[in-house]
Design an enzyme around this catalytic site. Structure first.
Site, PDB file in Angstrom:
ATOM      1  N   LYS A 111      16.534 -26.717  -7.438  1.00  0.00           N
ATOM      2  CA  LYS A 111      17.808 -26.809  -6.708  1.00  0.00           C
ATOM      3  C   LYS A 111      18.256 -28.267  -6.809  1.00  0.00           C
ATOM      4  CE  LYS A 111      19.955 -24.347  -4.110  1.00  0.00           C
ATOM      5  NZ  LYS A 111      21.216 -23.562  -4.382  1.00  0.00           N
TER       6      LYS A 111
ATOM      7  N   TYR B 275       4.589 -26.717   0.540  1.00  0.00           N
ATOM      8  CA  TYR B 275       3.343 -26.115   1.018  1.00  0.00           C
ATOM      9  C   TYR B 275       2.409 -27.163   1.613  1.00  0.00           C
ATOM     10  CZ  TYR B 275       3.594 -21.296  -0.788  1.00  0.00           C
ATOM     11  OH  TYR B 275       3.902 -19.980  -1.001  1.00  0.00           O
TER      12      TYR B 275
ATOM     13  N   ASP C 226       6.880 -12.974  -7.179  1.00  0.00           N
ATOM     14  CA  ASP C 226       6.926 -11.642  -6.553  1.00  0.00           C
ATOM     15  C   ASP C 226       8.102 -10.851  -7.111  1.00  0.00           C
ATOM     16  OD1 ASP C 226       4.776 -12.343  -4.892  1.00  0.00           O
ATOM     17  OD2 ASP C 226       5.648 -11.291  -3.172  1.00  0.00           O
TER      18      ASP C 226
ATOM     19  N   ASP D  81      18.618 -20.084  -7.163  1.00  0.00           N
ATOM     20  CA  ASP D  81      19.364 -18.884  -6.752  1.00  0.00           C
ATOM     21  C   ASP D  81      19.881 -18.127  -7.982  1.00  0.00           C
ATOM     22  OD1 ASP D  81      20.989 -21.078  -7.187  1.00  0.00           O
ATOM     23  OD2 ASP D  81      22.304 -20.736  -5.477  1.00  0.00           O
TER      24      ASP D  81
ATOM     25  N   ASP E  48       6.419 -19.230  -5.947  1.00  0.00           N
ATOM     26  CA  ASP E  48       5.875 -18.157  -5.106  1.00  0.00           C
ATOM     27  C   ASP E  48       6.883 -17.018  -5.011  1.00  0.00           C
ATOM     28  OD1 ASP E  48       4.147 -16.893  -3.202  1.00  0.00           O
ATOM     29  OD2 ASP E  48       5.511 -17.568  -1.628  1.00  0.00           O
TER      30      ASP E  48
HETATM   31  C1  IPM Z   1       0.498 -16.306  -3.557  1.00  0.00           C
HETATM   32  C2  IPM Z   1       0.399 -15.985  -2.104  1.00  0.00           C
HETATM   33  C3  IPM Z   1      -0.080 -17.215  -1.356  1.00  0.00           C
HETATM   34  C4  IPM Z   1       0.968 -18.305  -1.523  1.00  0.00           C
HETATM   35  C5  IPM Z   1      -0.404 -17.003   0.139  1.00  0.00           C
HETATM   36  C6  IPM Z   1      -1.357 -15.858   0.365  1.00  0.00           C
HETATM   37  C7  IPM Z   1      -0.910 -18.253   0.773  1.00  0.00           C
HETATM   38  O1  IPM Z   1       1.612 -15.512  -1.635  1.00  0.00           O
HETATM   39  O2  IPM Z   1      -0.534 -16.698  -4.146  1.00  0.00           O
HETATM   40  O3  IPM Z   1       1.580 -16.153  -4.125  1.00  0.00           O
HETATM   41  O4  IPM Z   1       1.958 -18.362  -0.771  1.00  0.00           O
HETATM   42  O5  IPM Z   1       0.806 -19.119  -2.430  1.00  0.00           O
HETATM   43 MG    MG Z   2       3.092 -15.217  -3.099  1.00  0.00          MG
END
Ligand code: IPM
Ligand code: MG
Length: 371
Positions: free
Chosen positions: A189, A142, A249, A221, A245
């Site tokens: 990884k 990042y 999700d 993975d 990240d």
């Molecule tokens: C998160 C989001 C952020 C990230 C974005 C909005 C920059 O996806 O907080 O997970 O990638 O960290």
């Molecule tokens: Mg995110």
């Protein structure tokens, strides 16, 4: 307790969901006799529109002068669909994380009993799931050097970590695991990446200071598969910025919706609380977005200041709203409840359980005076 809380609503559904979390924090302040002062500031696309800068100096100062920050969401189609945009809303969030040194992002995943059947994953697989992801938040790909060649036909993003960056979050994750089920899983990884091999070396070294915690390793993975196959095996997951990240999700599917996924971003001097989800621009202004992730992030804020009874009262109110299905369409296809209904029910329930339940019944009958 007297707390100054910076509120950064941001873009898309950000303003609607933070409004509900503020309402809920106000209810906590009223019920438990605290004084919470809210200082609003612009960030992301909203700030670009006004000032040309996704993180104006004034916003950064308000954050630095506050005890904690509650963040909504940022991002907009306008920028997502324009790969050439030089100034982007996300830069505001990344700069905020970096400038405030918020290196540890803690993202809990739990299966809520009344929602278990809503998850696309089988009940017997997710029942009893309870783990935390410790995502490194201010390093890695990042924040590495980025470049695009002059002919724009090649591009590069560097991924770099130092031992110091790895060590500080690794200690936090070990400490947390020690107070829970005493298992730490490092996701990386290491079969491919030098940075991952650094993470493994440091984790092995630091593990000697926490002999009661079992340290395990998983490739990212495999981890993404195991998270869905057998999520109960996890207690604390430690991972870098990018893997964290992605995995967080994925983990939100277990709870039934990303609209429930909360997080705390902690550094040595500042702390910010933010939902895991994005700004959901399609739903902007429609009063349908799920405010629970932000409300549950506010519970993490309370815990950060050792307000455990308050955080528990907030969580109980959230669980009640889920049980009574006073929830938004992402987790409730039976009845129509709006973003503000959820926030109102939760804050009413915190202040006065009985009359909130009475109001909730009347909402369902369409007779409430508060809708
Ligand atoms: C998160 C989001 C952020 C990230 C974005 C909005 C920059 O996806 O907080 O997970 O990638 O960290
Ligand atoms: Mg995110």
């Amino acid at each position: 307790m007297n707390l100054n809380i910076a509120i950064l609503p941001g873009d898309g559904i950000g303003p609607e969901i933070t409004e509900q979390a503020v309402k809920v924090l106000e209810a906590i302040a009223q019920k438990f006799n605290h004084q919470f002062n809210f200082n609003y500031a612009e960030v992301g696309g909203a700030a670009i529109e006004k000032t040309g800068n996704p993180l104006p100096e004034e916003t950064l100062n308000i954050c630095k002068e506050s005890d904690a920050i509650l963040f909504g969401a940022i991002g907009d189609f306008k920028y997502d669909n324009d790969p050439d945009a030089k100034i982007r809303p996300e830069q505001g969030l990344l700069k905020l994380r970096k400038d405030l040194g918020l290196y540890a992002n803690i993202r809990p995943t739990a299966a809520y009993e009344p929602l278990i059947h809503k998850s696309p994953i089988k009940e017997k697989v997710i029942k009893g799931t309870d783990f935390l992801i410790f995502r490194e938040l201010t390093g890695g790909i990042y924040f590495g050097d980025k470049s695009t060649s002059a002919d724009r036909r090649s591009a590069q993003d560097d991924c770099a970590y130092t031992a110091a960056e790895v060590d500080r979050i690794t200690h936090l994750a070990f400490k947390k695991a020690k107070s829970r089920k005493r298992k730490l899983t490092l996701v990386d990884k290491a079969n491919i990446l030098e940075t991952s091999r650094l993470w493994r070396r440091r984790a092995k070294e630091i593990a000697k200071e926490y002999p009661e915690v079992t340290l395990e390793f998983l490739f990212a993975d495999t981890a993404s598969m195991q998270l869905i196959l057998n999520p109960r095996q996890f207690d604390v997951i430690l991972t870098d910025n990018m893997f964290g990240d992605i995995l967080s999700d994925e983990a939100s599917v277990i709870s039934g919706s990303i609209g429930l996924a909360s997080s705390a971003s902690i550094g040595d001097h500042y702390a910010m609380f933010e939902p895991v989800h994005g700004s959901f621009p399609k739903a902007k202004g429609k009063n349908v977005a799920n405010p629970l992730a932000t409300i549950l992030s506010a519970a993490m804020l309370l815990e950060h200041f050792d307000l455990h009874e308050e955080a528990e009262a907030l969580r109980q109110a959230v669980e009640k709203s889920i049980e009574l299905q006073i929830t938004t369409p992402d987790i409730n296809s039976n009845e129509i409840h709006h973003t503000n209904d959820v926030g109102e029910f939760i804050s009413d329930y915190i202040i006065d359980k009985k009359s909130s339940l009475y109001n909730a019944e009347n909402i369902d009958l369409g007779q409430s005076t508060i809708i």
